[in-house]
Design a protein around this motif. Structure first.
Motif, short mmCIF file in Angstrom:
data_model
loop_
_atom_site.label_atom_id
_atom_site.label_comp_id
_atom_site.label_asym_id
_atom_site.label_seq_id
_atom_site.Cartn_x
_atom_site.Cartn_y
_atom_site.Cartn_z
N ARG A 1 0.83 -1.21 0.00
CA ARG A 1 0.00 0.00 0.00
C ARG A 1 0.86 1.25 0.00
O ARG A 1 0.58 2.22 -0.72
CB ARG A 1 -0.94 -0.02 1.20
CG ARG A 1 -1.93 -1.17 1.17
CD ARG A 1 -2.93 -1.12 2.30
NE ARG A 1 -4.00 -0.14 2.00
CZ ARG A 1 -5.17 -0.09 2.62
NH1 ARG A 1 -5.43 -0.97 3.58
NH2 ARG A 1 -6.06 0.80 2.31
N SER B 1 -1.48 -1.47 -6.67
CA SER B 1 -2.94 -1.64 -6.70
C SER B 1 -3.37 -3.00 -7.22
O SER B 1 -4.52 -3.40 -7.02
CB SER B 1 -3.58 -0.55 -7.57
OG SER B 1 -3.07 -0.61 -8.90
N ALA C 1 -7.74 -3.09 0.07
CA ALA C 1 -6.75 -2.49 -0.83
C ALA C 1 -6.97 -2.90 -2.28
O ALA C 1 -6.28 -2.41 -3.18
CB ALA C 1 -5.35 -2.88 -0.38
#
Length: 241
Positions: A157, A162, A182
């Protein structure tokens, strides 16, 4: 809808498969597996996984990566070191157009594998550098995490990652939820169910599928379709092979 399974994390280029690879591949195809996301652990495997991609086009989707643990003889392992990555770096860029992900990368803070603070620092440095490579090449990451779940997720993160698959995740449910928040995916290997086989291979994906179906109270076909669609959402290049 896709019509077959995707094995999101397999070691088809490992030495253990050299003697009967043809039979393993044949069983894979017969089991309805249409894509193998093939990861590496050491730079010595890089050529092998690329050769297998040439040998089985449309089936073997290659990834390159250094595992947090490296072999050091006599079946022993040691923590990866930054110098292990030096010879691998140019290969990521040389083969960038062939790769579907960077992996297998990650952290393994198991005490007997990473007994010192320096071991953990080295692993983290190599992990972060490979995360940067993945971002630069616009590729997802295929991630190993053992005894380091919170640090692994927090690091990804912090680095702005991503797109990730957390392979065989063994952390607490609360930590897994952080990964889900996330946007990361988690895979479920046959180890989640009773598997008496000494060696795993891609055809065993049906075990995971049926186990998930039983737990969720849905059909195995529903699980197969959902997981395959998810796999191609993450590993977008694999769909185009």
């Amino acid at each position: 809808m896709e019509n077959g399974f995707v094995d999101c994390h397999c070691h088809i280029s490992a030495r253990e498969f050299e003697e009967d690879l043809e039979e393993v591949i044949q069983r894979t195809i017969e089991a309805g597996v249409q894509t193998l996301i093939a990861v590496t652990e050491e730079v010595g495997e890089f050529d092998r996984v690329l050769q297998l991609s040439d040998r089985y086009p449309g089936l073997v989707a290659p990834c390159l990566g250094l595992h947090p643990l490296q072999a050091c003889g006599n079946l022993e392992q040691r923590s990866v070191k930054p110098e292990d990555l030096e010879s691998a770096l140019p290969l990521f860029y040389k083969h960038r157009d062939r790769l579907v992900a960077v992996g297998e990368i990650g952290l393994d803070f198991t005490p007997w594998c990473a007994p010192t603070a320096q071991d953990r620092e080295d692993q983290l440095a190599v992990f972060i550098q490979q995360l940067h490579i993945a971002k630069e090449l616009d590729l997802p990451v295929n991630v190993h995490s053992r005894s380091a779940a919170q640090v692994t997720i927090a690091t990804m993160r912090e680095q702005g990652v991503s797109r990730a698959l957390l392979h065989n995740f063994a952390g607490r449910p609360s930590v897994a939820l952080e990964a889900v928040k996330a946007g990361y995916f988690l895979s479920f290997p046959p180890a989640i169910c009773t598997n008496q086989q000494v060696r795993n291979e891609p055809r065993n994906i049906f075990m995971s599928c049926q186990y998930i179906a039983d737990v969720k109270g849905v059909s195995s076909q529903t699980v197969q379709q959902a997981t395959t669609n998810n796999a191609y959402r993450l590993f977008t290049r694999a769909r185009k092979m």
